[in-house]
Design an enzyme around this catalytic site. Structure first.
Site, PDB file in Angstrom:
ATOM      1  N   ASP A 323      27.543  36.189 103.313  1.00  0.00           N
ATOM      2  CA  ASP A 323      27.855  35.132 102.357  1.00  0.00           C
ATOM      3  C   ASP A 323      29.112  34.381 102.803  1.00  0.00           C
ATOM      4  OD1 ASP A 323      27.408  33.972  99.623  1.00  0.00           O
ATOM      5  OD2 ASP A 323      29.394  34.825  99.273  1.00  0.00           O
ATOM      6  N   GLU A 359      25.486  32.431 106.310  1.00  0.00           N
ATOM      7  CA  GLU A 359      25.515  31.251 105.450  1.00  0.00           C
ATOM      8  C   GLU A 359      26.651  30.398 106.009  1.00  0.00           C
ATOM      9  OE1 GLU A 359      25.589  30.196 100.724  1.00  0.00           O
ATOM     10  OE2 GLU A 359      27.080  31.613 101.452  1.00  0.00           O
TER      11      GLU A 359
END
Length: 666
Positions: A323, A359
């Site tokens: 993330d 990401e």
């Protein structure tokens, strides 16, 4: 794994923790009911910031916490307060979920001891690390993004006590569903123990996604009541079914938030070292959550590596999705594709063969890094998401972008002469509108989040289809169904890795909520009883086609040249008349039709017929002597093999004819 944390021996337990600034650190031992502090023992400085102590007579199952003392000067980054019980950063298990309480954020001297408010770490006898089998997942496969709790909370055939847990993912009905979809790997949204943001409890809400961790290794007891063994068993059972497991991990921030947040672990041990700070002494906030983990600090890097090794060697996972991954590559705040942590992950003997997915953006300076992560990192491709949505929304001049995205996004991933795509193609993810909502809501509807609809992205590239000029509710439903089929078909026809978010295959809706992180309720829980079976069948057929035609999942960039031993180029781009697309066609802003003609080294061809126009159209495909075109998906029931209709994607496959015949229009 380093010797930090609680290490059990036959004679007792050694406790060790790192802090460069604490003057004193203690371990607090608690009874089995978690409430009574039995002993408080001071750890001894051992050099290089390590504080350790061996305590004889303790055994596996011991509940404990840490306390630290030193300067208390938040303006200078120091938050030491011995009244704050802290969870060991290397805890492998906690005895209950975290629960936000304002007393956890009290200033030193203003609040009571927090031991009664905090989960306790449980010292466990760590199993011997085992060599993990090679990952099942390979680039080009289908990733299925799963919010573990929401996925099975409403599944009527899952035992009630098992619903919402990791173990439920191994239920035979779930495994069968995944196999029908052709899932290569499930990507589990965060399963480590997390805490609610402080504004949620007063609103009667709770974090449903888990992107607010406290420590990195301990699983959330709500998701894994069976602990690490539950994850290991589920991973093994999925693996037996041919399905890999990828963990979505959050190393960019923790739930300790900004200067008004709670003191739970890293902040109380060495806030200045574990978090990055701005020049004025305040916490850096490249994450939008109030703090940013200092991934350029050697101790933090080792903690991240130890976490990854832990889940590989003790759970056998295929890999990880990171993330806000630019945080992992920031050195003194600046992103570096060759940052020490990114390089260490790639070079680590236990991690080098794992699936690594970035990401590729955060909100810090120069935070958008799509295409800049080093191989073998795959990357979430938001350009794919946005261009495909724009094309099907009907935006002008999108046919060239559509072709680029179908072909693997060489404009993003083909730099430096690279020949394969690292794109993770997706239409929708957990963050944003669902697939069904993309075609039903022009604007977000986040009122349930309690922020007056101010949260979440305002531009979703979505549309409310089927309303203007609709003659009935059935017409609206059909128009939205067709658009979902078209979006799914585009995804499954795209080169590179593809990702589908759980439930999008059968029409899940969040009622227009594009930021449902705080909705641990029916807004995010998948409605299995009410799922759209026809849309699900559409997805199943697309998955079968993708498996049957390797050219669709190949990650090599298309060249337009013939492959070895074949007269067919690997791709040709055609108009609906079968003619090659010329410069004028590519530049025609009103063009919404395209044929992608794929060849392979065996000489067969697949035609992907895209009609983004609302008008009907007859497509004509080039003929070859001795071959004929046939529908690649043999069904008339869900919208395929209808090349005359508007807003559709169809697939035709060229096979040798039983007798020589001329090619025919499609």
């Amino acid at each position: 794994m380093s010797q930090l944390g609680a290490t059990i021996t036959k004679d007792g337990i050694r406790f060790a923790v790192w802090s460069s600034s604490a003057r004193r650190i203690w371990v607090s031992i608690f009874d089995d009911q978690r409430s009574r502090e039995l002993d408080r023992l001071e750890l001894r400085p051992e050099g290089d910031g390590v504080h350790g102590l061996f305590v004889s007579g303790l055994a596996a199952g011991t509940r404990y916490g840490l306390r630290a003392d030193g300067d208390y000067a938040p303006e200078r980054g120091f938050w030491f307060d011995p009244d704050k019980l802290l969870v060991d950063p290397y805890a492998l298990e906690v005895d209950r979920p975290y629960a936000y309480d304002g007393r956890l954020a009290a200033r030193r001297g203003e609040g009571a001891d927090t031991a009664s408010l905090m989960p306790k770490a449980i010292a466990g006898a760590s199993a011997k690390p085992l060599p993990a089998p090679p990952p099942l997942f390979q680039p080009g496969g289908l990733i299925y993004e799963v919010p573990v709790r929401a996925f099975t909370m409403l599944h009527p055939d899952i035992p009630e006590k098992q619903r919402g847990t990791i173990a439920a993912l191994a239920h035979p009905l779930i495994v069968e569903h995944l196999k029908r979809l052709g899932v290569s790997a499930v990507e589990l949204m965060p399963v480590t123990a997390s805490i609610d943001e402080r504004h949620l409890p007063p609103l009667g809400l709770r974090n449903a996604w888990g992107y607010n961790p406290v420590t990195f290794m301990a699983l959330d007891p709500r998701l894994a009541p069976g602990g690490l063994a539950e994850l290991w068993q589920t991973v093994a059972m999925l693996r037996d079914a041919g399905i890999g497991t990828i963990l979505d991990l959050v190393f960019n921030h923790t739930g300790e938030s900004d200067r008004l947040g709670p003191t739970l672990s890293l902040r109380g041990l060495d806030n200045h070292a574990y978090y990055r700070h701005a020049p004025d002494g305040g916490l850096a906030n490249d994450t939008g959550t109030g703090n940013t983990v200092a991934c350029d600090h050697p101790v933090v890097q080792e903690m991240v590596l130890d976490t990854l090794r832990h889940f590989v060697s003790h759970a056998g996972v295929d890999g990880f999705r990171f993330d806000l991954a630019p945080i992992l590559g920031r050195v003194e705040g600046i992103f570096d594709a060759d940052a020490p942590l990114l390089r260490a992950i790639r070079d680590d003997p236990a991690l080098g063969d794992r699936v690594l997915i970035a990401e590729p953006w955060d909100i810090g300076p120069d935070g958008y890094q799509l295409g800049n992560f080093p191989p073998p990192f795959l990357e979430w491709n938001d350009k794919y998401r946005d261009d495909i949505r724009r094309f099907w929304r009907g935006d002008q001049g999108m046919v060239g972008a559509l072709a680029t995205r179908l072909a693997g996004s060489s404009d993003v991933f083909g730099r430096a002469g690279r020949r394969t795509s690292r794109s993770v193609n997706f239409i929708a993810a957990h963050d944003g509108m669902t697939l069904a909502d993309i075609v039903a809501y022009e604007h977000k509807h986040n009122e349930a989040n309690g922020e007056q609809n101010r949260d979440g992205h305002s531009e979703n590239l979505s549309w409310n289809n089927g309303v203007e000029g609709a003659t009935s509710d059935e017409a609206v439903a059909k128009a939205r169904f067709d658009d979902q089929c078209a979006l799914l078909a585009t995804l499954f026809a795209s080169r590179g890795t593809i990702m589908l978010t759980a439930g999008d295959e059968f029409g899940r809706t969040q009622e227009g909520n594009n930021n449902a992180y705080a909705q641990d309720n029916a807004i995010t829980w998948l409605d299995w009883a009410g799922r759209d079976r026809a849309l699900e069948e559409c997805t199943v057929l697309l998955a079968a086609l993708r498996r049957a035609v390797p050219a669709l999942s190949d990650t090599h960039f298309l060249t337009g040249k013939a492959a070895d031993a074949s007269e067919s180029p690997d791709v040709a781009w055609l108009t609906e008349t079968g003619a090659p697309l010329g410069e004028a066609d590519w530049n025609d802003p009103s063009r919404h039709r395209l044929v992608m003609l794929l060849g392979d080294d065996g000489g067969s061809r697949l035609a992907v017929l895209v009609n983004g126009d609302r008008r009907q159209c007859v497509f004509t495909l080039p003929a070859r002597e001795g071959f004929e075109w046939r529908p690649a998906i043999e069904t008339q029931t869900i919208g395929f093999a209808r090349p005359l209709s508007g807003r559709s994607v169809n697939f035709m496959i060229e096979r040798r004819a039983a007798t020589a015949s001329a090619g025919r229009g499609a």
